[in-house]
Structures are given as structure tokens and as C-alpha cells.
Design an enzyme around this catalytic site. Structure first.
Site, mmCIF file in Angstrom:
data_model
loop_
_atom_site.group_PDB
_atom_site.id
_atom_site.type_symbol
_atom_site.label_atom_id
_atom_site.label_comp_id
_atom_site.label_asym_id
_atom_site.label_seq_id
_atom_site.Cartn_x
_atom_site.Cartn_y
_atom_site.Cartn_z
ATOM 1 N N HIS A 40 9.288 -3.384 3.425
ATOM 2 C CA HIS A 40 9.054 -3.577 1.802
ATOM 3 C C HIS A 40 10.208 -3.755 1.205
ATOM 4 C CE1 HIS A 40 5.769 -0.740 3.219
ATOM 5 N NE2 HIS A 40 4.892 -1.838 2.774
ATOM 6 N N SER A 49 4.199 1.203 8.370
ATOM 7 C CA SER A 49 4.217 2.510 7.777
ATOM 8 C C SER A 49 3.302 3.350 8.764
ATOM 9 C CB SER A 49 3.089 2.140 6.441
ATOM 10 O OG SER A 49 3.566 1.588 5.392
ATOM 11 N N MET A 86 0.950 -1.191 -0.054
ATOM 12 C CA MET A 86 -0.065 -0.101 -0.081
ATOM 13 C C MET A 86 0.984 1.280 -0.196
ATOM 14 S SD MET A 86 -3.408 -0.924 2.080
ATOM 15 C CE MET A 86 -2.722 -0.834 3.502
HETATM 16 O O1 PAF Z 1 -0.021 -5.949 3.565
HETATM 17 C C1 PAF Z 1 -0.595 -4.924 2.883
HETATM 18 O O2 PAF Z 1 0.046 -4.001 2.915
HETATM 19 C C2 PAF Z 1 -1.943 -4.886 2.459
HETATM 20 O O3 PAF Z 1 -2.766 -5.637 3.352
HETATM 21 C C3 PAF Z 1 -2.133 -5.757 1.069
HETATM 22 C C4 PAF Z 1 -1.760 -7.139 1.051
HETATM 23 C C5 PAF Z 1 -0.972 -5.053 -0.035
HETATM 24 C C6 PAF Z 1 -3.141 -5.739 0.404
HETATM 25 O O4 PAF Z 1 -4.067 -4.410 0.148
#
Ligand code: PAF
Length: 276
Positions: free
Chosen positions: A37, A183, A30
Site C-alpha cells: 500500500h 494483508s 481495505m
Molecule cells: O484491492 C483491494 O484492497 C480491494 O479490492 C479494493 C480495491 C480496495 C476494493 O474494496
């Protein structure tokens, strides 16, 4: 790095990668990318060409949650992804969720832990992840273990629908003080963030108590709850379960997991620890 904003174009890019015998390694996010990430993308690159999506999915937020304020920083995200040699950024249009009439749910696994506090959350997560899988058609997809229930549900969904994607779990990345990176940590000021580090400490102390011989689920759960309360956390849940999330454990064994969600200074934090 290629940036793709159309659904048909993303399907084409993925097909072209596969035609040239490349594997598609997918990291759905997201955005507001952080070290957690980056670790997912670094793992993804070991398996194939890294495709990363950024989409703040409205379907997984309840009306009273932080969808509108959810941190967004596309410029910085693009720089991070391109610096770590991501093959493709997929930045889908809002059409991806518009007019959706069919949804994926999972009454068994969704109805517990996070599901009690966020009743429609996992329906939103499963539905968007399925949509993204249908577009990106990945060979591998990577999910962080901080969101353990999400990982278990997505793995189950992939099995139930015979998807040709292997779901790969990735270890939680932590701050120096061991607070799980998220985040939403960006909502804290420095002092509060420091105090929030006591969350993991309480989980770790509980895992250490197990190691030193305490096996009663009730005693270990009471212990972690007491530690969390003493450190000023509001507790949504703290539960010890088997790793498949089928049942709460009365007698804890190696491989079981302690999962907790707490509230601190108005911010909700999730974390977990395996018993070793
Ligand atoms: O973990 C996340 O950031 C969200 O739940 C995902 C898997 C991108 C789905 O929107």
C-alpha cells in the site's frame, strides 16, 4: 493529513483540491496497510494529492469468507499514512453500502479465474470502487498488479463508463524471498510464511523455462502445477493468458501472463508473473 468520514465532506475536499488546480490521486484500500500500500501511495503522490480510502467492503466477501476476521488496524494505518504525507484519509461510513440496490457486474472477465472460486467477489469490488470513484472523483487511481484480474476489470469499467479517471497499475511489492506482500500474510506464522515463498519460486521457474525456449502453454502449465504440488500447495487455478485476459494461451508469447491462486495452511494466496 486530513481525515474525512462523511461522503459530502469527501466530495467537497476533492472539489476544493481541484479548484486549487491540484490533481486527485486515489488509492482505495481495505486497510491493514503494508509495504504494498505504501508503494501505491508513493506512486499516487507523483501524480497529485494522495487520497487514501480505508473500507473493508462486505460486498466483496462471500458468507463463508473472512470478512469478520479480516485484519484491521486503524491506529497503525493512520500513523503510516500520516508518516508518508498522505493528503487525505477517507474512512467512509458503513452507509456507503447500506441499501444498495444496483450493482455492477462483468460477466465476461468476472466469470473466470478468481470469479470461478469467488462468484460474487468482483461484483462487490466493481460496485464499491464505482461508489468510491463517484465520491472522490479522482483524476488517477492506483491498483496493485498482484490482483491482476481486479486491475483489468477496473480499467475496463473506467473505459465502459467513460470515467474521467486514469487507472494506473503498480508493480507487486515482495518480501525478501519474493512472496507477494498481502494483508492476509499476517495470518501465517513465520515458518509457514517462509514455506509459502515457494509459490513465487514456482512461477519464476516457469517464466525461466519459457525464457529457455519452452513455448507450449500446456507444458508450461503442467510444469507450474507440478512445482506447486511438490511444494505442498493446493491449487485453485494456474493459467496462462494474454495480458487482456481474453483467452488461455496454447502458444505462449512475451507479454502473456501466468496467474495462479493457491491454498496453503488454510490461507489463499494470489500471484502472477509476466513472460519476458
Ligand atoms: O484491492 C483491494 O484492497 C480491494 O479490492 C479494493 C480495491 C480496495 C476494493 O474494496
Amino acid at each position: 493529513m486530513k481525515t474525512v468520514t462523511g461522503i459530502a465532506e469527501m466530495k467537497r475536499v476533492s472539489q476544493d483540491l481541484k479548484k486549487s488546480s491540484k490533481k486527485v490521486s486515489f488509492v482505495p484500500t481495505m486497510g491493514k496497510l503494508h509495504a504494498g500500500h505504501i508503494k501505491l501511495v508513493e506512486e499516487a503522490k507523483k501524480y497529485g494529492e494522495a487520497v487514501v480510502s480505508i473500507f473493508v467492503n462486505p460486498m466483496q466477501f462471500a458468507p463463508n469468507e473472512d470478512f469478520n476476521n479480516y485484519p484491521r488496524d486503524l491506529e497503525s494505518d493512520v500513523k503510516i499514512l500520516s508518516d508518508i504525507n498522505t493528503t487525505c484519509l477517507f474512512y467512509p461510513p458503513n452507509d456507503i453500502v447500506k441499501n444498495t440496490e444496483t450493482f455492477l457486474t462483468d460477466p465476461k472477465y468476472s466469470g473466470q479465474l478468481e470469479g470461478i472460486f469467488r462468484p460474487e467477489h468482483f461484483q462487490g469490488v466493481l460496485t464499491i470502487v464505482m461508489k468510491l470513484f463517484c465520491i472522490v472523483a479522482p483524476d488517477f487511481a492506483f491498483f496493485g498488479l498482484k490482483d491482476y484480474q481486479q486491475y483489468v476489470l477496473i480499467k475496463k469499467m473506467a473505459e465502459d463508463y467513460f470515467l474521467d479517471v486514469k487507472i494506473i497499475p503498480v508493480k507487486t511489492v515482495r518480501e525478501k524471498c519474493r512472496l507477494a506482500i498481502s494483508s492476509r500474510n499476517s495470518y501465517f506464522n513465520e515458518g509457514d510464511k517462509k514455506a509459502a515463498c515457494a509459490f513465487y519460486k514456482a512461477l519464476k521457474n516457469t517464466a525461466d523455462l519459457f525464457k529457455s525456449g519452452e513455448k507450449s502453454g500446456e507444458k508450461l502449465t503442467s510444469f507450474v502445477i507440478k512445482e506447486l504440488i511438490e511444494s505442498g500447495f493446493g491449487i485453485d487455478y494456474a493459467k496462462i493468458m494474454d495480458k487482456g485476459l481474453n483467452a488461455e494461451k496454447q502458444w505462449v508469447e512475451q507479454g502473456d501472463i501466468l496467474l495462479a491462486a493457491v491454498r496453503f495452511k488454510g490461507i489463499r494466496l494470489l500471484d502472477n508473473i509476466f513472460f519476458e
